[in-house]
Design a protein around this motif. Structure first.
Motif, PDB file in Angstrom:
ATOM      1  N   VAL A 186       0.865  -1.184   0.000  1.00 30.71           N
ATOM      2  CA  VAL A 186       0.000   0.000   0.000  1.00 30.71           C
ATOM      3  C   VAL A 186       0.896   1.228   0.000  1.00 30.71           C
ATOM      4  CG1 VAL A 186      -1.838   1.264   1.202  1.00 30.71           C
ATOM      5  CG2 VAL A 186      -1.703  -1.222   1.412  1.00 30.71           C
ATOM      6  N   PHE A 187       0.586   2.188  -0.872  1.00 28.62           N
ATOM      7  CA  PHE A 187       1.304   3.457  -0.837  1.00 28.62           C
ATOM      8  C   PHE A 187       0.351   4.588  -1.170  1.00 28.62           C
ATOM      9  CE2 PHE A 187       2.417   0.965  -4.549  1.00 28.62           C
ATOM     10  CZ  PHE A 187       2.093   1.778  -5.623  1.00 28.62           C
ATOM     11  N   CYS A 188       0.746   5.795  -0.756  1.00 24.33           N
ATOM     12  CA  CYS A 188      -0.138   6.958  -0.814  1.00 24.33           C
ATOM     13  C   CYS A 188       0.510   8.112  -1.564  1.00 24.33           C
ATOM     14  CB  CYS A 188      -0.441   7.461   0.597  1.00 24.33           C
ATOM     15  SG  CYS A 188      -1.141   6.228   1.677  1.00 24.33           S
ATOM     16  N   PRO A 189      -0.311   8.956  -2.177  1.00 25.49           N
ATOM     17  CA  PRO A 189       0.218  10.191  -2.758  1.00 25.49           C
ATOM     18  C   PRO A 189       0.708  11.134  -1.652  1.00 25.49           C
ATOM     19  CG  PRO A 189      -1.912   9.677  -3.701  1.00 25.49           C
ATOM     20  CD  PRO A 189      -1.705   8.752  -2.539  1.00 25.49           C
TER      21      PRO A 189
ATOM     22  N   GLU B 137      -3.490  -8.250  -8.273  1.00 27.12           N
ATOM     23  CA  GLU B 137      -4.645  -7.364  -8.091  1.00 27.12           C
ATOM     24  C   GLU B 137      -4.163  -5.950  -7.795  1.00 27.12           C
ATOM     25  OE1 GLU B 137      -8.753  -7.036  -8.056  1.00 27.12           O
ATOM     26  OE2 GLU B 137      -7.821  -8.997  -8.009  1.00 27.12           O
ATOM     27  N   ILE B 138      -4.898  -4.959  -8.303  1.00 24.26           N
ATOM     28  CA  ILE B 138      -4.646  -3.554  -7.985  1.00 24.26           C
ATOM     29  C   ILE B 138      -5.978  -2.903  -7.657  1.00 24.26           C
ATOM     30  CG2 ILE B 138      -3.932  -1.281  -8.808  1.00 24.26           C
ATOM     31  CD1 ILE B 138      -2.045  -2.541 -10.723  1.00 24.26           C
ATOM     32  N   LYS B 139      -6.026  -2.193  -6.558  1.00 25.91           N
ATOM     33  CA  LYS B 139      -7.178  -1.361  -6.214  1.00 25.91           C
ATOM     34  C   LYS B 139      -6.638   0.028  -5.905  1.00 25.91           C
ATOM     35  CE  LYS B 139     -10.245  -4.482  -6.544  1.00 25.91           C
ATOM     36  NZ  LYS B 139     -10.939  -4.579  -7.795  1.00 25.91           N
ATOM     37  N   ALA B 140      -6.944   0.968  -6.777  1.00 21.72           N
ATOM     38  CA  ALA B 140      -6.466   2.340  -6.587  1.00 21.72           C
ATOM     39  C   ALA B 140      -7.631   3.208  -6.144  1.00 21.72           C
ATOM     40  CB  ALA B 140      -5.858   2.865  -7.875  1.00 21.72           C
TER      41      ALA B 140
ATOM     42  N   ALA C 256      -3.194   3.398  -2.955  1.00 22.06           N
ATOM     43  CA  ALA C 256      -3.273   2.247  -3.856  1.00 22.06           C
ATOM     44  C   ALA C 256      -2.889   0.979  -3.110  1.00 22.06           C
ATOM     45  CB  ALA C 256      -2.350   2.445  -5.050  1.00 22.06           C
ATOM     46  N   HIS C 257      -3.695  -0.068  -3.286  1.00 22.45           N
ATOM     47  CA  HIS C 257      -3.405  -1.402  -2.763  1.00 22.45           C
ATOM     48  C   HIS C 257      -2.963  -2.264  -3.930  1.00 22.45           C
ATOM     49  CE1 HIS C 257      -5.346  -1.240   1.270  1.00 22.45           C
ATOM     50  NE2 HIS C 257      -6.083  -0.319   0.699  1.00 22.45           N
TER      51      HIS C 257
ATOM     52  N   GLU D  52     -10.967  -5.939  -2.612  1.00 21.77           N
ATOM     53  CA  GLU D  52     -12.209  -5.473  -3.226  1.00 21.77           C
ATOM     54  C   GLU D  52     -13.046  -4.671  -2.230  1.00 21.77           C
ATOM     55  OE1 GLU D  52     -14.657  -4.553  -6.082  1.00 21.77           O
ATOM     56  OE2 GLU D  52     -12.906  -5.821  -6.478  1.00 21.77           O
ATOM     57  N   ASN D  53     -13.059  -5.113  -0.983  1.00 19.66           N
ATOM     58  CA  ASN D  53     -13.837  -4.422   0.042  1.00 19.66           C
ATOM     59  C   ASN D  53     -13.263  -3.068   0.421  1.00 19.66           C
ATOM     60  OD1 ASN D  53     -15.668  -6.515   0.128  1.00 19.66           O
ATOM     61  ND2 ASN D  53     -14.672  -7.535   1.854  1.00 19.66           N
ATOM     62  N   GLN D  54     -12.010  -2.782   0.058  1.00 18.76           N
ATOM     63  CA  GLN D  54     -11.404  -1.492   0.367  1.00 18.76           C
ATOM     64  C   GLN D  54     -12.127  -0.352  -0.337  1.00 18.76           C
ATOM     65  OE1 GLN D  54      -8.867  -0.799   2.681  1.00 18.76           O
ATOM     66  NE2 GLN D  54      -9.609  -2.827   3.183  1.00 18.76           N
TER      67      GLN D  54
END
Length: 130
Positions: free
Chosen positions: A18-21, A53-56, A61-62, A125-127
């Motif tokens: 996980v990383f953040c702007p 998998e990517i969830k942004a 972003a995960h 997906e639940n994020q």
């Protein structure tokens, strides 16, 4: 369990990253999420690791990654962050005035361990609804 191999290593190393702007700004919007996925996929192909998998979300972003232990998770994440920052800031010029750099220097990473992949995918997906 499925294993991958290269010339001298057989492995199954899956990571949740996980990383953040910078400043947790909500910048992954208006087509940037799609472009982020494309660029991350290019990096994965170049370095021969798999993005499962990517969830942004707008402010983070995960990613679920399977990375060769000889490459290392650090190199994979840093390369994704570096390339996406460079390319997205070139394509979406408003980012240059919004924040000095796209991503923070830090990130979270955890091994998936023995957790079944469908459970980890469901978590990602639940994020979206959190």
């Amino acid at each position: 369990m499925e294993y991958k191999s290269n010339n001298n290593v057989v492995y199954s190393c899956k990571y949740h990253a996980v990383f953040c702007p910078k400043y947790r700004r909500k910048v992954l919007v208006d087509g940037m999420e799609v472009r982020f996925r494309q660029i991350a996929g290019q990096v994965a192909d170049e370095l021969s690791f798999e993005i499962i998998e990517i969830k942004a979300m707008p402010d983070h972003a995960h990613m679920l990654l399977e990375v060769d232990p000889q490459l290392g998770i650090h190199k994979a994440v840093k390369r994704i962050k570096g390339r996406t920052s460079h390319d997205l800031r070139q394509e979406f010029s408003w980012l240059k005035t919004c924040i000095p750099a796209l991503w923070t220097n830090s990130y979270f990473v955890s091994t998936v361990g023995g957790a079944p992949l469908p459970i980890v995918k469901q978590y990602l997906e639940n994020q979206k609804s959190v």
